[in-house]
Motif scaffolding. Structure first.
Motif, short mmCIF file in Angstrom:
data_model
loop_
_atom_site.label_atom_id
_atom_site.label_comp_id
_atom_site.label_asym_id
_atom_site.label_seq_id
_atom_site.Cartn_x
_atom_site.Cartn_y
_atom_site.Cartn_z
N UNK A 204 0.84 -1.20 0.00
CA UNK A 204 0.00 0.00 0.00
C UNK A 204 0.88 1.25 0.00
N UNK A 205 1.93 1.23 0.79
CA UNK A 205 2.84 2.38 0.84
C UNK A 205 3.58 2.55 -0.49
N UNK A 206 3.84 1.44 -1.16
CA UNK A 206 4.57 1.49 -2.42
C UNK A 206 3.72 1.99 -3.59
N UNK B 28 -6.96 1.16 8.21
CA UNK B 28 -7.52 2.46 8.58
C UNK B 28 -7.26 2.78 10.04
N UNK B 29 -7.49 1.81 10.91
CA UNK B 29 -7.30 2.02 12.35
C UNK B 29 -5.85 2.34 12.69
N UNK B 30 -4.91 1.74 11.96
CA UNK B 30 -3.48 1.98 12.20
C UNK B 30 -2.96 3.24 11.52
N UNK B 31 -3.81 3.88 10.72
CA UNK B 31 -3.37 5.09 10.02
C UNK B 31 -2.54 4.81 8.79
N UNK C 22 0.21 8.76 2.57
CA UNK C 22 1.04 9.65 1.77
C UNK C 22 0.27 10.23 0.59
N UNK C 23 -0.52 9.38 -0.09
CA UNK C 23 -1.19 9.79 -1.30
C UNK C 23 -2.62 10.28 -1.08
N UNK D 255 -2.37 12.65 12.14
CA UNK D 255 -1.33 13.66 11.94
C UNK D 255 -1.15 14.11 10.51
N UNK D 256 -2.22 14.05 9.69
CA UNK D 256 -2.13 14.48 8.31
C UNK D 256 -2.67 15.90 8.17
N UNK D 257 -1.96 16.72 7.43
CA UNK D 257 -2.41 18.09 7.21
C UNK D 257 -3.57 18.10 6.24
N UNK D 258 -4.43 19.10 6.38
CA UNK D 258 -5.55 19.24 5.45
C UNK D 258 -5.01 19.55 4.05
#
Length: 227
Positions: free
Chosen positions: A16-18, A59-62, A80-81, A188-191
């Motif tokens: 997923x991160x990749x 989702x729960x783990x962010x 990230x995306x 901790x994600x910015x809008x």
């Protein structure tokens, strides 16, 4: 694009991160999905290797937002995306502004306000609180939830087990929902700060860089209006 085969949650997180966006089931031709890269027998096995359990854990783990964000189908979008995708598929206007301008159904607007007041509310209590518990209102309730996910305003936060008075599992589990703003804030994600056209350009380069085939790119370009 290379073929992925995995057996563990950590391996799924890495993919997923990749690749950034991973559908739960096949959605884009010649592109992986969680179901296509896992063993069929591991599903619903109620074990650590069960992808059905992983889907809400992401989702729960962010790790990724989860919901029917694309074509009314469940997808995972990595942290990230996610701001980039939301800039393309979502809106810079508030839910209230869009509702007042006629872009939301009354049912979707009412459900959003309930979720905003009770982040993580599960479907059983949700239908009752929304006064849509009757059988004939279930379709409207489900459609409103899909509408809110399609506009990237809510996502699936988890699954809550139905238990009896002894605390034992009793019956089907229930899906829980939260607003996307809440999910972003707690992780901790910015809008969003992306302009839509810049986000489209960045996403297109990303899919090309991870080796998407021509047939996959055609579908991706159509989904995200990247042409």
């Amino acid at each position: 694009m290379k073929e992925y085969k995995i057996k563990t949650y950590d391996e799924a997180v890495h993919i997923i991160e990749e690749i950034g966006i991973l559908p739960l089931a096949p959605l884009i031709p010649d592109y992986p999905s969680l179901s296509s890269m896992t063993q069929k027998e591991s599903w619903h096995s109620d074990s650590d290797s069960d992808p059905w359990i992983w889907r809400t854990k992401f989702s729960a783990d962010g790790v990724a937002a989860y919901g029917k964000f694309i074509k009314k189908k469940n997808v995972f979008i990595s942290r990230e995306w996610f701001p980039v995708v939301r800039a393309i598929l979502g809106s810079k206007y508030t839910v209230n502004e869009r509702y007042n301008d006629g872009y939301f159904s009354k049912e979707a607007y009412n459900l959003y306000n309930i979720i905003e007041q009770e982040e993580g509310i599960d479907t059983r209590f949700f239908r009752q609180k929304s006064e849509m518990k009757e059988k004939e209102k279930k379709k409207l309730f489900d459609q409103a939830l899909v509408e809110l996910q399609g506009t990237i305003d809510i996502g699936i936060s988890g699954i809550k087990e139905k238990q009896n008075i002894d605390g034992e599992k009793n019956g089907w589990s229930s899906t829980s929902f939260e607003t996307i703003d809440y999910w972003m804030k707690k992780n901790g994600l910015e809008q969003d700060h992306w302009e839509r056209e810049d986000a489209k350009e960045k996403l297109k380069h990303h899919f090309l860089n991870i080796g998407c085939s021509e047939v996959a790119m055609k579908r991706i370009e159509k989904i995200f209006s990247l042409e």
